[in-house]
Design a protein around this motif. Structure first.
Motif, PDB file in Angstrom:
ATOM      1  N   GLU A 166      -0.990   0.975  14.363  1.00 46.56           N
ATOM      2  CA  GLU A 166       0.277   0.269  14.586  1.00 46.56           C
ATOM      3  C   GLU A 166       0.426  -0.881  13.600  1.00 46.56           C
ATOM      4  O   GLU A 166       1.519  -1.151  13.107  1.00 46.56           O
ATOM      5  CB  GLU A 166       0.353  -0.235  16.029  1.00 46.56           C
ATOM      6  CG  GLU A 166       0.696   0.862  17.024  1.00 46.56           C
ATOM      7  CD  GLU A 166       0.463   0.442  18.469  1.00 46.56           C
ATOM      8  OE1 GLU A 166       0.538  -0.764  18.760  1.00 46.56           O
ATOM      9  OE2 GLU A 166       0.200   1.343  19.300  1.00 46.56           O
ATOM     10  N   VAL A 167      -0.693  -1.543  13.320  1.00 48.29           N
ATOM     11  CA  VAL A 167      -0.644  -2.626  12.331  1.00 48.29           C
ATOM     12  C   VAL A 167      -0.299  -2.065  10.958  1.00 48.29           C
ATOM     13  O   VAL A 167       0.498  -2.624  10.216  1.00 48.29           O
ATOM     14  CB  VAL A 167      -1.991  -3.382  12.283  1.00 48.29           C
ATOM     15  CG1 VAL A 167      -1.989  -4.406  11.169  1.00 48.29           C
ATOM     16  CG2 VAL A 167      -2.271  -4.039  13.622  1.00 48.29           C
ATOM     17  N   VAL A 168      -0.895  -0.929  10.621  1.00 51.12           N
ATOM     18  CA  VAL A 168      -0.577  -0.278   9.343  1.00 51.12           C
ATOM     19  C   VAL A 168       0.910   0.023   9.283  1.00 51.12           C
ATOM     20  O   VAL A 168       1.581  -0.230   8.283  1.00 51.12           O
ATOM     21  CB  VAL A 168      -1.379   1.035   9.169  1.00 51.12           C
ATOM     22  CG1 VAL A 168      -0.914   1.793   7.938  1.00 51.12           C
ATOM     23  CG2 VAL A 168      -2.867   0.749   9.083  1.00 51.12           C
ATOM     24  N   ALA A 169       1.425   0.529  10.389  1.00 48.68           N
ATOM     25  CA  ALA A 169       2.833   0.915  10.425  1.00 48.68           C
ATOM     26  C   ALA A 169       3.750  -0.279  10.210  1.00 48.68           C
ATOM     27  O   ALA A 169       4.824  -0.145   9.621  1.00 48.68           O
ATOM     28  CB  ALA A 169       3.153   1.602  11.755  1.00 48.68           C
ATOM     29  N   SER A 170       3.340  -1.442  10.701  1.00 46.55           N
ATOM     30  CA  SER A 170       4.230  -2.587  10.548  1.00 46.55           C
ATOM     31  C   SER A 170       4.004  -3.325   9.240  1.00 46.55           C
ATOM     32  O   SER A 170       4.844  -4.118   8.825  1.00 46.55           O
ATOM     33  CB  SER A 170       4.069  -3.540  11.734  1.00 46.55           C
ATOM     34  OG  SER A 170       2.736  -3.997  11.789  1.00 46.55           O
ATOM     35  N   THR A 171       2.879  -3.056   8.592  1.00 45.25           N
ATOM     36  CA  THR A 171       2.559  -3.784   7.361  1.00 45.25           C
ATOM     37  C   THR A 171       2.871  -2.987   6.096  1.00 45.25           C
ATOM     38  O   THR A 171       3.379  -3.538   5.114  1.00 45.25           O
ATOM     39  CB  THR A 171       1.055  -4.128   7.333  1.00 45.25           C
ATOM     40  OG1 THR A 171       0.692  -4.764   8.544  1.00 45.25           O
ATOM     41  CG2 THR A 171       0.726  -5.020   6.155  1.00 45.25           C
ATOM     42  N   GLY A 200       6.949   3.705  11.517  1.00 49.84           N
ATOM     43  CA  GLY A 200       7.001   2.555  10.626  1.00 49.84           C
ATOM     44  C   GLY A 200       7.016   2.915   9.150  1.00 49.84           C
ATOM     45  O   GLY A 200       7.400   2.116   8.308  1.00 49.84           O
ATOM     46  N   CYS A 201       6.595   4.140   8.823  1.00 46.82           N
ATOM     47  CA  CYS A 201       6.440   4.527   7.414  1.00 46.82           C
ATOM     48  C   CYS A 201       7.207   5.808   7.114  1.00 46.82           C
ATOM     49  O   CYS A 201       6.609   6.875   6.963  1.00 46.82           O
ATOM     50  CB  CYS A 201       4.974   4.744   7.078  1.00 46.82           C
ATOM     51  SG  CYS A 201       3.894   3.399   7.614  1.00 46.82           S
ATOM     52  N   PRO A 202       8.510   5.729   6.997  1.00 43.64           N
ATOM     53  CA  PRO A 202       9.318   6.940   6.815  1.00 43.64           C
ATOM     54  C   PRO A 202       9.094   7.629   5.472  1.00 43.64           C
ATOM     55  O   PRO A 202       9.467   8.796   5.323  1.00 43.64           O
ATOM     56  CB  PRO A 202      10.753   6.426   6.918  1.00 43.64           C
ATOM     57  CG  PRO A 202      10.676   4.967   6.624  1.00 43.64           C
ATOM     58  CD  PRO A 202       9.332   4.515   7.051  1.00 43.64           C
ATOM     59  N   LYS A 203       8.443   6.934   4.517  1.00 45.87           N
ATOM     60  CA  LYS A 203       8.201   7.576   3.226  1.00 45.87           C
ATOM     61  C   LYS A 203       6.969   8.455   3.237  1.00 45.87           C
ATOM     62  O   LYS A 203       6.617   9.058   2.228  1.00 45.87           O
ATOM     63  CB  LYS A 203       7.999   6.509   2.144  1.00 45.87           C
ATOM     64  CG  LYS A 203       9.218   5.697   1.828  1.00 45.87           C
ATOM     65  CD  LYS A 203       8.941   4.804   0.629  1.00 45.87           C
ATOM     66  CE  LYS A 203       9.996   3.729   0.518  1.00 45.87           C
ATOM     67  NZ  LYS A 203       9.678   2.738  -0.509  1.00 45.87           N
ATOM     68  N   LYS A 249       4.949  -0.689   4.523  1.00 40.31           N
ATOM     69  CA  LYS A 249       6.241   0.007   4.600  1.00 40.31           C
ATOM     70  C   LYS A 249       6.430   1.030   3.492  1.00 40.31           C
ATOM     71  O   LYS A 249       7.303   1.877   3.563  1.00 40.31           O
ATOM     72  CB  LYS A 249       7.381  -1.025   4.557  1.00 40.31           C
ATOM     73  CG  LYS A 249       7.469  -1.886   5.816  1.00 40.31           C
ATOM     74  CD  LYS A 249       7.374  -1.039   7.049  1.00 40.31           C
ATOM     75  CE  LYS A 249       7.840  -1.695   8.304  1.00 40.31           C
ATOM     76  NZ  LYS A 249       7.687  -0.787   9.451  1.00 40.31           N
ATOM     77  N   ASP A 250       5.625   0.929   2.450  1.00 43.18           N
ATOM     78  CA  ASP A 250       5.764   1.881   1.347  1.00 43.18           C
ATOM     79  C   ASP A 250       4.766   3.027   1.435  1.00 43.18           C
ATOM     80  O   ASP A 250       4.617   3.793   0.481  1.00 43.18           O
ATOM     81  CB  ASP A 250       5.546   1.163   0.008  1.00 43.18           C
ATOM     82  CG  ASP A 250       6.701   0.246  -0.324  1.00 43.18           C
ATOM     83  OD1 ASP A 250       6.487  -0.745  -1.045  1.00 43.18           O
ATOM     84  OD2 ASP A 250       7.823   0.531   0.152  1.00 43.18           O
ATOM     85  N   LEU A 251       4.110   3.130   2.561  1.00 49.38           N
ATOM     86  CA  LEU A 251       3.033   4.117   2.673  1.00 49.38           C
ATOM     87  C   LEU A 251       3.539   5.542   2.459  1.00 49.38           C
ATOM     88  O   LEU A 251       4.492   5.981   3.094  1.00 49.38           O
ATOM     89  CB  LEU A 251       2.375   4.010   4.048  1.00 49.38           C
ATOM     90  CG  LEU A 251       1.005   4.684   4.156  1.00 49.38           C
ATOM     91  CD1 LEU A 251      -0.014   3.955   3.301  1.00 49.38           C
ATOM     92  CD2 LEU A 251       0.543   4.746   5.609  1.00 49.38           C
ATOM     93  N   LEU A 260       0.809  -1.217   0.000  1.00 50.86           N
ATOM     94  CA  LEU A 260       0.000   0.000   0.000  1.00 50.86           C
ATOM     95  C   LEU A 260       0.846   1.273   0.000  1.00 50.86           C
ATOM     96  O   LEU A 260       1.801   1.388   0.771  1.00 50.86           O
ATOM     97  CB  LEU A 260      -0.887  -0.001   1.236  1.00 50.86           C
ATOM     98  CG  LEU A 260      -2.316   0.466   1.092  1.00 50.86           C
ATOM     99  CD1 LEU A 260      -3.007  -0.193  -0.081  1.00 50.86           C
ATOM    100  CD2 LEU A 260      -3.075   0.160   2.375  1.00 50.86           C
ATOM    101  N   GLN A 261       0.455   2.216  -0.876  1.00 50.56           N
ATOM    102  CA  GLN A 261       1.118   3.517  -0.874  1.00 50.56           C
ATOM    103  C   GLN A 261       0.199   4.610  -0.375  1.00 50.56           C
ATOM    104  O   GLN A 261       0.640   5.605   0.183  1.00 50.56           O
ATOM    105  CB  GLN A 261       1.594   3.857  -2.292  1.00 50.56           C
ATOM    106  CG  GLN A 261       2.694   2.929  -2.772  1.00 50.56           C
ATOM    107  CD  GLN A 261       3.036   3.161  -4.231  1.00 50.56           C
ATOM    108  OE1 GLN A 261       2.677   4.181  -4.815  1.00 50.56           O
ATOM    109  NE2 GLN A 261       3.740   2.210  -4.810  1.00 50.56           N
TER     110      GLN A 261
END
Lengths: 197, 576
Positions: free
Chosen positions: B330-335, B368-371, B337-339, B315-316
């Motif tokens: 938190e689940v989004v953050a760990s799943t 979790g999502c540095p992008k 990674k390209d967000l 997911l972006q």
């Protein structure tokens, strides 16, 4: 600033004024505060700051002039969500969702059981409070390690597998979908579930 | 050197210059470039339909094929602009129809569109291909019927969040049998649809890549449609419930099998209603999704949302409701990674403080999502510490919009304003272009914004600041500012009038429930003839109307080359 002083002077006058009406009622200031809080339209230019929603020190001084402030006064255009989105947010409930989740609640020592709808509660605190009110007892404080401390009661539930679990260990959603019935255990039985007395 | 090239060569070079800004820059280089550029320009963007006239558009860009027009100010989205304010597309369509412009694409946002406009549009441009309407109003399905019937080469009909009156006609059936060119169809904002006509339409349009259904399409029909269109890239499911009479498990099995064949789906939205037990059918396509929009799916509970998200590793962009909760984030953050983009909408905007997401969820995401570069976050509360952490984790914000539901709420831990938190965001994200503030804020946050937000183009302010200094920091510091919208903040004439020339470098300024007075606005209007300074005056208090010291309820000013507009309603004064 001048208007604030004037307002206070006005109140002093009123205190000494003879008038009909119960002592302690100050209808004018109540109404004004209410109408400020109720909508975002500024009643008169000068009163804006006093009725404003800024968290400045002004508010502290005026909080006692307001009558019961509405819980969430609806401000025009706030929160900033498109009207289309707001209008379409209400889900049309499917049949499964519209019905409640009714479970039996038994309390050790009570002559008969009760039934509650789990959907009515938003989370554990509300549910436990409701149980306390229903059966007139106090539940202790929950901790993951030690269960409910400080009372001889422990709230438990029977899950889909037929096991008796301590209320509060799993996320609320999961609890709602797996709880078949509730039982408030008392005394020595309750101790086995980690309830230190 | 370039002057030795014939015009055709210049034109060919300019073909590679596609962004509006770059082409605008090209046209300013010299007279020759201006001339070549204007004849070869095909795509024109007009951010404020009142800044220019259709006649001047046509005169300068006779070759225009694709036009974007925006009408009402942004705060119209939140009911701050009265009905009938303006933004009519009719004069544009009439003028374009009269000319020899070969219009092919029209994109409108926050405009008033009539059935007549749509009818004229459909009959005036033989190669018309694409109509995109976003947050528009004023038309009915009769207008859509005209588009369907008359635009023989229509590729795209995209209706996003419009208010459309639905008549008894079957507009979808007006697409002739010869219509086989559709690539994109979005009617999610309608309430009804003719299912039979829809299925036939999908069957004969094999190039359909984007299809967004409405809530009148049940799962059974969705399954049949997907059978016909396994090539879809972009799917809006409409509702996701079973017909009462259907055999649940058989339907589910068929749906699952059909969805598995749709290997191209990258964007998924809809779920306006949901039968939760059918949700697992979409898990297989989750694996390839880059865009997921569940922001209207109020019927999906937090735990089911989380289960679904766990499959969406690529997911972006994610649009979601806050019932996902901090744990869900938190689940989004760990799943995911390209967000890159996250929007969290409130499921209960007027709720009594039921904390669905807080600063915890946002910090988890940032970690979790540095992008992450684009954020819209409605939450119950926010702390400076959290914002500072977010600023450290994510330094690429282009858009940062935070809405704390309780206006002017301070940091609940320290009881301080959120100046430092927002300050950290603008300092670390040097390329930030859009910012929306909320919570308790003093002039200090504007000092930071003026100092650090060098690329800022759009700023939204509500219930913030202490004095004119706040607004001045922004006007002085943000050199690239184009749109400034302010409500319920103590900014007055001193700030408004300090640098009147600034407003000609901007598209528009909105100020409502602030401290600017009628006199201040009049002064500004007098000094700046190329601004339209409009006062919206909804009250009938005509006796206050001419008091210069009276504070103005709503002011909207914008630069324009064509003077005061002639279609302003009674409650809008244009000051001169």
């Amino acid at each position: 600033m001048e208007s604030k002083v004037a307002y206070q002077n006005e109140l002093n006058l009123k205190a000494t004024e003879l008038r009909l009406g119960l002592p302690g009622t100050d209808i004018e200031s109540e109404e004004q505060a209410l109408s400020c809080a109720r909508n975002n339209k500024r009643p008169l230019p000068d009163n804006t700051k006093e009725c404003g929603l800024k968290g400045s020190s002004d508010d502290a001084q005026h909080s006692d002039h307001e009558a019961a402030p509405p819980a969430k006064a609806q401000i025009v255009g706030w929160p900033p969500i498109r009207s289309y989105r707001k209008n379409n947010l209400q889900p049309k409930k499917t049949e499964a969702e519209a019905s409640g989740i009714y479970v039996k609640v038994s309390m050790d020592g009570a002559p008969y059981l009760r039934k509650i709808d789990l959907r009515v509660y938003k989370g554990y605190p509300e549910l436990l409070k409701a149980l306390e009110n229903m059966f007139k007892f106090t539940i202790g404080e929950y901790s993951e390690r030690e269960g409910y401390k400080g009372s001889e009661f422990a709230p438990t539930y029977e899950d889909k597998d037929g096991d008796w679990m301590l209320v509060g260990d799993v996320p609320w959603d999961m609890f709602m979908s797996s709880c078949k019935r509730l039982r408030i255990m008392k005394g020595s039985e309750a101790r086995g579930l980690g309830c230190g007395v | 050197m370039m002057n030795y090239f014939p015009d055709e060569v210049l034109e060919h070079v300019f073909d590679f210059v596609t962004s509006h800004r770059d082409r605008n820059a090209v046209s300013l280089v010299c007279k020759l470039w201006y001339r070549v550029e204007r004849f070869s320009r095909q795509r024109v963007f007009i951010g404020n339909c009142y800044a220019i006239s259709p006649e001047r558009l046509i005169a300068r860009f006779p070759g225009v094929k694709a036009l974007t027009l925006k009408g009402k100010p942004h705060f119209a989205d939140f009911n701050l602009v009265p009905q009938d304010w303006g933004g009519y597309v009719q004069p544009w369509i009439e003028a374009l129809a009269r000319s020899r412009i070969g219009l092919e694409e029209l994109r409108l946002k926050r405009m008033v569109v009539s059935d007549e406009s749509l009818d004229v549009l459909s009959r005036s441009f033989t190669n018309f291909k694409s109509l995109v309407l976003v947050s528009c109003e004023g038309f009915t399905t009769d207008g859509l019927a005209a588009i369907a019937a008359n635009c023989r080469f229509l590729r795209e009909l995209d209706l996003q969040e419009n208010e459309i009156e639905e008549k008894k006609n079957h507009w979808l059936g007006c697409f002739p049998d010869s219509c086989t060119s559709l690539v994109s169809l979005n009617f999610a904002c309608l309430k009804e649809i003719n299912l039979a006509a829809l299925e036939r339409l999908v069957a004969r349009n094999p190039n359909l890549k984007s299809l967004k259904l409405n809530r009148a399409v049940p799962i059974e029909a969705l399954q049949r449609i997907l059978m016909r269109a396994p090539q879809l890239v972009d799917l809006g499911t409409g509702s996701f419930v079973l017909d009462r009479d259907s055999d649940d498990s058989e339907t589910y099995r068929k749906l699952k099998a059909t969805i598995q064949k749709c290997r191209s789906i990258r964007n998924l939205s809809g779920f306006l209603e949901v039968a939760p037990r059918c949700l697992p059918a979409v898990y297989p396509i989750c694996l390839n999704l880059t865009y997921l929009n569940l922001s209207y799916a109020a019927g999906i509970h937090g735990s089911e949302l989380i289960k679904l998200i766990r499959f969406c590793g690529k997911l972006q962009r994610l649009w979601i409701l806050d019932c996902i909760g901090d744990k869900g984030l938190e689940v989004v953050a760990s799943t995911c990674k390209d967000l890159q983009e996250l929007r969290v909408f409130p499921s209960d905007p007027f709720g009594a403080g039921h904390a669905a997401v807080t600063e915890t969820g946002l910090v988890a995401i940032s970690s979790g999502c540095p992008k992450l570069n684009s954020l819209l976050y409605f939450c119950q509360q926010m702390t400076n510490a959290a914002l500072i952490a977010v600023a450290k984790n994510c330094t690429n914000f282009i858009r940062f919009r935070l809405c704390i539901l309780d206006p002017a709420k301070p940091d609940p831990v320290t009881m301080q304003p959120l100046d430092e938190g927002f300050g950290a965001i603008v300092q670390s994200s040097k390329r930030i272009r859009r910012l929306s503030l909320s919570g308790l804020l003093t002039d200090r946050v504007f000092l930071y914004i003026g100092m650090y937000a060098e690329q800022l183009e759009m700023l939204s302010i509500a219930f913030a600041g202490d004095s004119d200094k706040g607004m001045l920091y922004v006007l002085n510091g943000c050199k690239k500012l184009r749109k400034l919208e302010i409500r319920d903040s103590p900014f007055g004439d001193m700030a408004l009038l300090r640098d009147v020339g600034k407003y000609e470098t901007m598209r528009s300024l909105w100020m409502s429930s602030c401290d600017v007075t009628l006199g201040g606005c009049k002064t500004l209007a007098k000094k700046m003839p190329r601004l339209n300074v409009e006062i919206i005056n909804e009250n009938d208090q005509m006796e206050f109307a001419h008091e210069d010291s009276q504070k103005v309820e709503k002011m909207y000013l914008y630069r324009t080359l064509v003077g005061p507009r002639k279609d302003a309603p009674e409650f809008v004064w244009t000051l001169v």
